[in-house]
Design a protein around this motif. Structure first.
Motif, PDB file in Angstrom:
ATOM      1  N   GLU A 267     -34.178 -15.202  44.873  1.00  0.00           N
ATOM      2  CA  GLU A 267     -33.615 -16.437  45.603  1.00  0.00           C
ATOM      3  C   GLU A 267     -33.733 -16.267  46.957  1.00  0.00           C
ATOM      4  OE1 GLU A 267     -29.552 -18.872  45.942  1.00  0.00           O
ATOM      5  OE2 GLU A 267     -29.393 -17.242  44.533  1.00  0.00           O
ATOM      6  N   VAL A 268     -33.560 -14.880  47.668  1.00  0.00           N
ATOM      7  CA  VAL A 268     -33.712 -14.791  49.031  1.00  0.00           C
ATOM      8  C   VAL A 268     -35.049 -15.125  49.467  1.00  0.00           C
ATOM      9  CG1 VAL A 268     -33.594 -13.050  50.842  1.00  0.00           C
ATOM     10  CG2 VAL A 268     -31.784 -13.102  49.085  1.00  0.00           C
ATOM     11  N   VAL A 269     -36.158 -14.562  48.598  1.00  0.00           N
ATOM     12  CA  VAL A 269     -37.535 -14.520  49.062  1.00  0.00           C
ATOM     13  C   VAL A 269     -37.876 -16.212  48.932  1.00  0.00           C
ATOM     14  CG1 VAL A 269     -39.795 -14.005  48.129  1.00  0.00           C
ATOM     15  CG2 VAL A 269     -38.133 -12.206  48.362  1.00  0.00           C
ATOM     16  N   SER A 270     -37.486 -16.784  47.590  1.00  0.00           N
ATOM     17  CA  SER A 270     -37.846 -18.189  47.438  1.00  0.00           C
ATOM     18  C   SER A 270     -37.077 -19.109  48.573  1.00  0.00           C
ATOM     19  CB  SER A 270     -37.388 -18.547  46.038  1.00  0.00           C
ATOM     20  OG  SER A 270     -37.641 -19.917  45.799  1.00  0.00           O
TER      21      SER A 270
ATOM     22  N   ILE B 151     -45.675 -25.771  56.827  1.00  0.00           N
ATOM     23  CA  ILE B 151     -45.898 -24.444  57.629  1.00  0.00           C
ATOM     24  C   ILE B 151     -46.982 -23.417  57.219  1.00  0.00           C
ATOM     25  CG2 ILE B 151     -43.720 -24.691  58.602  1.00  0.00           C
ATOM     26  CD1 ILE B 151     -42.500 -22.359  57.131  1.00  0.00           C
ATOM     27  N   ASP B 152     -47.586 -22.785  58.158  1.00  0.00           N
ATOM     28  CA  ASP B 152     -48.729 -21.871  57.492  1.00  0.00           C
ATOM     29  C   ASP B 152     -48.298 -20.506  56.881  1.00  0.00           C
ATOM     30  OD1 ASP B 152     -47.862 -20.604  59.539  1.00  0.00           O
ATOM     31  OD2 ASP B 152     -49.564 -20.694  60.850  1.00  0.00           O
ATOM     32  N   VAL B 153     -49.003 -19.997  56.319  1.00  0.00           N
ATOM     33  CA  VAL B 153     -48.558 -18.728  55.619  1.00  0.00           C
ATOM     34  C   VAL B 153     -47.873 -17.700  56.394  1.00  0.00           C
ATOM     35  CG1 VAL B 153     -49.393 -16.909  54.413  1.00  0.00           C
ATOM     36  CG2 VAL B 153     -50.392 -19.044  53.751  1.00  0.00           C
ATOM     37  N   VAL B 154     -48.404 -17.473  57.734  1.00  0.00           N
ATOM     38  CA  VAL B 154     -47.943 -16.392  58.713  1.00  0.00           C
ATOM     39  C   VAL B 154     -46.409 -16.932  58.952  1.00  0.00           C
ATOM     40  CG1 VAL B 154     -48.098 -15.608  60.976  1.00  0.00           C
ATOM     41  CG2 VAL B 154     -50.078 -16.171  59.614  1.00  0.00           C
ATOM     42  N   LYS B 155     -46.122 -18.126  59.155  1.00  0.00           N
ATOM     43  CA  LYS B 155     -44.632 -18.566  59.534  1.00  0.00           C
ATOM     44  C   LYS B 155     -43.906 -18.434  58.193  1.00  0.00           C
ATOM     45  CE  LYS B 155     -41.472 -20.895  61.764  1.00  0.00           C
ATOM     46  NZ  LYS B 155     -41.000 -20.138  62.726  1.00  0.00           N
ATOM     47  N   ARG B 156     -44.237 -18.679  57.162  1.00  0.00           N
ATOM     48  CA  ARG B 156     -43.641 -18.662  55.664  1.00  0.00           C
ATOM     49  C   ARG B 156     -43.310 -16.982  55.531  1.00  0.00           C
ATOM     50  NH1 ARG B 156     -43.442 -22.943  52.435  1.00  0.00           N
ATOM     51  NH2 ARG B 156     -45.111 -24.700  52.918  1.00  0.00           N
ATOM     52  N   ILE B 157     -44.140 -16.232  55.915  1.00  0.00           N
ATOM     53  CA  ILE B 157     -44.070 -14.593  55.667  1.00  0.00           C
ATOM     54  C   ILE B 157     -42.953 -14.193  56.549  1.00  0.00           C
ATOM     55  CG2 ILE B 157     -45.062 -12.639  56.035  1.00  0.00           C
ATOM     56  CD1 ILE B 157     -47.726 -13.606  54.727  1.00  0.00           C
ATOM     57  N   SER B 158     -42.894 -15.047  57.791  1.00  0.00           N
ATOM     58  CA  SER B 158     -41.950 -14.405  58.912  1.00  0.00           C
ATOM     59  C   SER B 158     -40.648 -14.993  58.472  1.00  0.00           C
ATOM     60  CB  SER B 158     -42.498 -15.043  60.173  1.00  0.00           C
ATOM     61  OG  SER B 158     -41.486 -14.804  61.278  1.00  0.00           O
ATOM     62  N   MET B 159     -40.617 -16.413  57.871  1.00  0.00           N
ATOM     63  CA  MET B 159     -39.395 -16.649  57.430  1.00  0.00           C
ATOM     64  C   MET B 159     -38.777 -15.851  56.523  1.00  0.00           C
ATOM     65  SD  MET B 159     -38.764 -19.107  59.601  1.00  0.00           S
ATOM     66  CE  MET B 159     -37.299 -20.008  58.988  1.00  0.00           C
ATOM     67  N   CYS B 160     -39.682 -15.467  55.405  1.00  0.00           N
ATOM     68  CA  CYS B 160     -39.094 -14.635  54.254  1.00  0.00           C
ATOM     69  C   CYS B 160     -38.428 -13.147  54.840  1.00  0.00           C
ATOM     70  CB  CYS B 160     -40.257 -14.258  53.363  1.00  0.00           C
ATOM     71  SG  CYS B 160     -40.689 -15.616  52.100  1.00  0.00           S
TER      72      CYS B 160
ATOM     73  N   GLU C 162     -37.281 -12.821  57.979  1.00  0.00           N
ATOM     74  CA  GLU C 162     -36.020 -13.006  58.414  1.00  0.00           C
ATOM     75  C   GLU C 162     -34.928 -13.192  57.455  1.00  0.00           C
ATOM     76  OE1 GLU C 162     -34.272 -16.298  61.364  1.00  0.00           O
ATOM     77  OE2 GLU C 162     -36.098 -15.905  61.550  1.00  0.00           O
ATOM     78  N   SER C 163     -35.059 -13.896  56.474  1.00  0.00           N
ATOM     79  CA  SER C 163     -34.276 -14.069  55.078  1.00  0.00           C
ATOM     80  C   SER C 163     -33.826 -12.611  54.751  1.00  0.00           C
ATOM     81  CB  SER C 163     -34.642 -15.004  54.291  1.00  0.00           C
ATOM     82  OG  SER C 163     -34.860 -16.241  54.616  1.00  0.00           O
ATOM     83  N   LEU C 164     -34.862 -11.954  54.283  1.00  0.00           N
ATOM     84  CA  LEU C 164     -34.523 -10.632  53.816  1.00  0.00           C
ATOM     85  C   LEU C 164     -33.852  -9.469  54.791  1.00  0.00           C
ATOM     86  CD1 LEU C 164     -37.958 -10.193  51.921  1.00  0.00           C
ATOM     87  CD2 LEU C 164     -35.724  -9.941  50.953  1.00  0.00           C
ATOM     88  N   GLU C 165     -33.983  -9.681  56.076  1.00  0.00           N
ATOM     89  CA  GLU C 165     -33.481  -8.773  56.963  1.00  0.00           C
ATOM     90  C   GLU C 165     -31.923  -9.334  57.178  1.00  0.00           C
ATOM     91  OE1 GLU C 165     -33.915  -6.511  59.330  1.00  0.00           O
ATOM     92  OE2 GLU C 165     -35.821  -5.915  58.143  1.00  0.00           O
ATOM     93  N   ASN C 166     -31.848 -10.533  57.033  1.00  0.00           N
ATOM     94  CA  ASN C 166     -30.006 -10.989  57.089  1.00  0.00           C
ATOM     95  C   ASN C 166     -29.456 -10.682  55.823  1.00  0.00           C
ATOM     96  OD1 ASN C 166     -30.715 -12.151  59.668  1.00  0.00           O
ATOM     97  ND2 ASN C 166     -31.187 -14.139  58.863  1.00  0.00           N
ATOM     98  N   TRP C 167     -30.165 -10.867  54.774  1.00  0.00           N
ATOM     99  CA  TRP C 167     -29.499 -10.585  53.448  1.00  0.00           C
ATOM    100  C   TRP C 167     -29.299  -9.053  53.382  1.00  0.00           C
ATOM    101  CZ3 TRP C 167     -32.205  -7.474  49.697  1.00  0.00           C
ATOM    102  CH2 TRP C 167     -31.495  -7.561  48.302  1.00  0.00           C
ATOM    103  N   SER C 168     -30.200  -8.061  53.815  1.00  0.00           N
ATOM    104  CA  SER C 168     -30.116  -6.575  53.808  1.00  0.00           C
ATOM    105  C   SER C 168     -29.104  -6.007  54.589  1.00  0.00           C
ATOM    106  CB  SER C 168     -31.623  -6.161  54.219  1.00  0.00           C
ATOM    107  OG  SER C 168     -31.295  -4.579  54.274  1.00  0.00           O
TER     108      SER C 168
END
Length: 144
Positions: free
Chosen positions: A85-88, A97-106, A108-114
Motif C-alpha cells: 500500500e505504501v509503494v502504491s 508525472i514522469d517516472v523519475v518523479k514517481r520513484i522519488s515520491m515512492c 519519500e513515502s517509504l522513508e516516512n513509513w520507515s
C-alpha cells in the motif's frame, strides 16, 4: 564548428574470477545543449536480464533543499504489513508525472513509513524492557 563534450557517468573496474569488467557508459553533448540543460543528470539503471545497463537522462532533476540523502530500499520491508500500500500510494500520488518523479515520491513515502515504523518499534522495545526490568526485580526479591 561545434564543440562536443563527453559527459561520463561513474566508471568502475570489477575483477571477477574470469575477466575484468569495466563500465564504459558515456553521453555526448555540445555546448548549446549543455547551456539549454545545465542541470541535466545521467544515471545508470539496473537491467536484470541483460549485461547492458540502460542510461536515464533527466533534463530537469528535482533539486532537493536541505539535507540530501541517498535512498536505500531495505529488503526486510518486504516482510512488513502495508508495504504494498505504501509503494502504491507513493506511485499513484499524482497523475501525469514522469517516472523519475514517481520513484522519488515512492522513496519519500517509504522513508516516512520507515521512520514511523522505527519509532513504533522503539516504543515497543522500551515497553518490553520496562516489563523485563519489573520481572527481573520481582524475581530477585523472592530469591534466597
Amino acid at each position: 564548428m561545434q564543440v562536443v563534450k563527453t559527459i561520463s557517468l561513474h566508471s568502475y573496474l570489477a575483477l571477477t574470477d574470469h575477466m575484468i569488467e569495466e563500465r564504459l557508459d558515456r553521453a555526448l553533448a555540445n555546448s548549446e545543449w549543455l547551456a539549454s540543460f545545465p542541470l541535466a543528470k545521467l544515471s545508470n539503471l539496473i537491467a536484470s536480464h541483460s549485461d547492458h545497463s540502460p542510461i536515464l537522462l533527466d533534463c530537469a532533476p528535482v533539486q532537493r533543499v536541505g539535507r540530501s540523502f541517498q535512498f536505500r530500499f531495505e529488503n526486510n520491508w518486504l516482510q512488513e504489513d502495508g508495504i504494498t500500500e505504501v509503494v502504491s500510494n507513493g506511485w499513484h500520488c499524482e497523475e501525469h508525472i514522469d517516472v523519475v518523479k514517481r520513484i522519488s515520491m515512492c522513496a519519500e513515502s517509504l522513508e516516512n513509513w520507515s521512520r514511523n515504523l522505527r519509532r513504533n518499534r522503539k516504543g515497543d522495545m522500551d515497553r518490553y524492557k520496562a516489563v523485563m526490568e519489573l520481572n527481573r526485580g520481582g524475581a530477585d526479591s523472592h530469591s534466597t
